[in-house]
Design a protein around this motif. Structure first.
Motif, PDB file in Angstrom:
ATOM      1  N   ALA A   1       0.845  -1.203   0.000  1.00  0.00           N
ATOM      2  CA  ALA A   1       0.000   0.000   0.000  1.00  0.00           C
ATOM      3  C   ALA A   1       0.873   1.243   0.000  1.00  0.00           C
ATOM      4  O   ALA A   1       0.700   2.155  -0.819  1.00  0.00           O
ATOM      5  CB  ALA A   1      -0.915  -0.005   1.225  1.00  0.00           C
ATOM      6  N   GLY A   2       1.813   1.264   0.905  1.00  0.00           N
ATOM      7  CA  GLY A   2       2.764   2.358   1.000  1.00  0.00           C
ATOM      8  C   GLY A   2       3.900   1.935   1.914  1.00  0.00           C
ATOM      9  O   GLY A   2       3.672   1.201   2.881  1.00  0.00           O
ATOM     10  N   VAL A   3       5.087   2.353   1.606  1.00  0.00           N
ATOM     11  CA  VAL A   3       6.255   2.045   2.439  1.00  0.00           C
ATOM     12  C   VAL A   3       6.913   3.357   2.821  1.00  0.00           C
ATOM     13  O   VAL A   3       7.272   4.149   1.941  1.00  0.00           O
ATOM     14  CB  VAL A   3       7.256   1.135   1.700  1.00  0.00           C
ATOM     15  CG1 VAL A   3       8.463   0.841   2.590  1.00  0.00           C
ATOM     16  CG2 VAL A   3       6.589  -0.168   1.261  1.00  0.00           C
ATOM     17  N   VAL A   4       7.055   3.587   4.124  1.00  0.00           N
ATOM     18  CA  VAL A   4       7.708   4.799   4.619  1.00  0.00           C
ATOM     19  C   VAL A   4       9.135   4.445   5.033  1.00  0.00           C
ATOM     20  O   VAL A   4       9.338   3.582   5.892  1.00  0.00           O
ATOM     21  CB  VAL A   4       6.941   5.413   5.804  1.00  0.00           C
ATOM     22  CG1 VAL A   4       7.680   6.636   6.338  1.00  0.00           C
ATOM     23  CG2 VAL A   4       5.524   5.790   5.382  1.00  0.00           C
ATOM     24  N   PHE A   5      10.103   5.101   4.409  1.00  0.00           N
ATOM     25  CA  PHE A   5      11.501   4.849   4.730  1.00  0.00           C
ATOM     26  C   PHE A   5      11.951   5.727   5.893  1.00  0.00           C
ATOM     27  O   PHE A   5      11.279   6.718   6.234  1.00  0.00           O
ATOM     28  CB  PHE A   5      12.363   5.104   3.498  1.00  0.00           C
ATOM     29  CG  PHE A   5      12.110   4.137   2.374  1.00  0.00           C
ATOM     30  CD1 PHE A   5      12.436   2.798   2.503  1.00  0.00           C
ATOM     31  CD2 PHE A   5      11.526   4.569   1.185  1.00  0.00           C
ATOM     32  CE1 PHE A   5      12.198   1.901   1.471  1.00  0.00           C
ATOM     33  CE2 PHE A   5      11.289   3.682   0.151  1.00  0.00           C
ATOM     34  CZ  PHE A   5      11.618   2.343   0.294  1.00  0.00           C
ATOM     35  N   PRO A   6      13.062   5.389   6.528  1.00  0.00           N
ATOM     36  CA  PRO A   6      13.516   6.145   7.704  1.00  0.00           C
ATOM     37  C   PRO A   6      13.699   7.634   7.456  1.00  0.00           C
ATOM     38  O   PRO A   6      13.567   8.440   8.379  1.00  0.00           O
ATOM     39  CB  PRO A   6      14.847   5.467   8.069  1.00  0.00           C
ATOM     40  CG  PRO A   6      14.702   4.069   7.569  1.00  0.00           C
ATOM     41  CD  PRO A   6      13.902   4.174   6.307  1.00  0.00           C
ATOM     42  N   ASP A   7      14.015   8.032   6.227  1.00  0.00           N
ATOM     43  CA  ASP A   7      14.216   9.456   5.944  1.00  0.00           C
ATOM     44  C   ASP A   7      12.903  10.185   5.651  1.00  0.00           C
ATOM     45  O   ASP A   7      12.915  11.368   5.301  1.00  0.00           O
ATOM     46  CB  ASP A   7      15.195   9.648   4.789  1.00  0.00           C
ATOM     47  CG  ASP A   7      14.706   9.022   3.482  1.00  0.00           C
ATOM     48  OD1 ASP A   7      13.556   8.530   3.443  1.00  0.00           O
ATOM     49  OD2 ASP A   7      15.477   9.030   2.502  1.00  0.00           O
ATOM     50  N   GLY A   8      11.766   9.491   5.782  1.00  0.00           N
ATOM     51  CA  GLY A   8      10.465  10.130   5.598  1.00  0.00           C
ATOM     52  C   GLY A   8       9.846   9.945   4.234  1.00  0.00           C
ATOM     53  O   GLY A   8       8.682  10.281   4.022  1.00  0.00           O
TER      54      GLY A   8
END
Length: 462
Positions: A244-251
């Motif tokens: 659906a969506g992937v949020v990486f550590p840098d936002g």
């Protein structure tokens, strides 16, 4: 419902009654209680956190407070009746919405181990990301690992989905507001972030998990926690562009690729998604060598993989090409054409439904036929152990955490007619028996005579 939410609603009901009930003169000072919901509202938001399901309650408590001066000054019988009617309807909505869409809880796992969890962001420098137009983009994955841990009863539990932005594309796909699933950060799991690994110096078999199309790595958390409580390490992979969506550590957030709605495109990228799993397995080997928590705890000689929907197809594809995988569990999905043609060599268990249940849910005849045909084609040619577990009365969403989201899922026909608890226990129990037998080498009586415990299951083995 959480304690302060319940307190706020109870206070709102009380104040509503004080506004509409005729009080004797000496009791009218009780109307000053109309202000009580306001501090409770503030406490609920500050302590438990606001959520959209409580907006009607927030609005109604504010209106009751605002109406207090007019009510104490006295208003006519007609005004009271109007207030009673409108306020009563508002009260019904204020109570019904948070009950219908609660901050749900997870079942307590049945195994002897407590659960810890950590999340990792890895970049595969050797592999371009075929989903993007930039040839310099490297493939990135986010992987959440759950593991047997030291029991810390008072430690804060991990949120279900820490960053609700990851599920905004899923909400949009369902034609809902982006914030629909934002409250998942208030849902607590049974896992403790960063908990020390279980004290005994034991290596635990490893399971990879792959989510469905438009899903997210946590959408089978209840099943994952059950397996981990019985001594497994589970690594759940977020597949960017397929999730659906992937949020990486840098936002940064990577949303579901619209092409993932096209079956031909899905078929073309399944091998690429399988490489995500193989890359994850390589990185887990690094964790076993040097991670502060997991070093020396991963039994990478005994590894299996499972997945739901698209993730089950990815699991089948990965098991075809990766010799380190010793057990394969696709859940409620077709198998890719190359897996059907080449077959699988390791023990395989399928968990799905009978064709009649699929049709009842609304699946097309072609999808029903493909799911059962590809399952049967691989099963019949297995060189070793194989199991087919069909559970009548389960819908596709029942194989995930979805039934926990709302008590209205069954009445609204959003999940299957099988009892919700049984729909959770049956797949979990079979999955555990399968991995125990083929990764731990333990006896699995359920796989020898399943009819005693689950007579409704249609079971076949070879």
């Amino acid at each position: 419902m959480r304690p302060l939410e319940a307190s706020l609603l109870a206070a709102t009901v009380l104040v509503f009654l004080l506004h509409v009930v005729r009080l004797p003169g000496r009791a009218r000072h009780l109307r000053s209680l109309a202000l009580i919901p306001l501090p409770l509202l503030a406490a609920q938001v500050l302590v438990e956190g606001a959520r959209w399901q409580m907006i009607p309650a927030y609005a109604l408590s504010g209106l009751l407070a605002a109406a207090w001066p007019a009510r104490t000054a006295g208003w006519g019988r007609g005004s009271t009746r109007i207030w009673a009617g409108l306020g009563g309807m508002g009260l019904v909505v204020a109570i019904a919405v948070p009950l219908a869409v609660p901050v749900f809880g997870f079942p307590r796992p049945t195994g002897p181990y407590a659960i810890g969890t950590q999340t990792y962001h890895w970049v595969d420098a050797a592999r371009p990301d075929i989903f993007t137009a930039d040839p310099d983009d490297r493939r990135e994955v986010v992987v959440q690992v759950w593991y047997p841990a030291v029991d810390e009863p008072s430690a804060p539990r991990a949120p279900y989905v820490a960053d609700g932005r990851a599920l905004a594309p899923l909400a949009r796909l369902m034609e809902l507001p982006d914030s629909t699933f934002g409250y998942f950060d208030q849902v607590r799991t049974n896992a403790v972030p960063g908990a020390p690994a279980a004290r005994e110096a034991v290596r635990h078999p490893v399971l990879l998990f792959s989510h469905g199309r438009g899903g997210y790595r946590q959408h089978n958390t209840a099943q994952v926690e059950e397996l981990v409580s019985h001594g497994y390490v589970v690594a759940a992979i977020d597949h960017p562009h397929a999730a659906a969506g992937v949020v990486f550590p840098d936002g940064r957030r990577v949303d579901l690729d619209p092409r993932m709605l096209d079956r031909a495109f899905i078929d073309s990228v399944i091998p690429f998604l399988a490489q995500d799993a193989i890359f994850t397995l390589d990185r887990l080997a690094d964790l076993d060598r040097s991670d502060d928590v997991l070093a020396g705890r991963l039994d990478l000689d005994h590894v299996g993989m499972f997945g739901v929907s698209l993730g089950g197809a990815v699991a089948g594809e990965t098991c075809k090409i990766e010799p380190r995988l010793g057990a394969c569990l696709p859940i409620d999905v077709f198998l890719p054409a190359d897996v059907v043609s080449d077959g699988l060599r390791q023990p395989v268990m399928w968990i799905s439904r009978d064709a009649d249940t699929m049709r009842r849910e609304g699946w097309s005849e072609s999808d029903v036929e493909e799911t059962h045909r590809t399952m049967r084609a691989v099963f019949d040619r297995l060189p070793g152990a194989g199991y087919i577990v069909l559970v009548p009365g389960m819908y596709h969403v029942d194989f995930s955490d979805f039934p926990l989201f709302s008590p209205l899922a069954e009445p609204l026909g959003l999940r299957g007619p099988l009892d919700a608890r049984r729909a959770r226990v049956i797949p979990d129990t079979y999955a555990l028996a399968f991995f125990d037998k083929h990764l731990k080498g333990r006896p699995a009586p359920l796989l020898d005579d399943p009819s005693r415990r689950f007579p409704e299951v249609l079971f076949e083995s070879r």
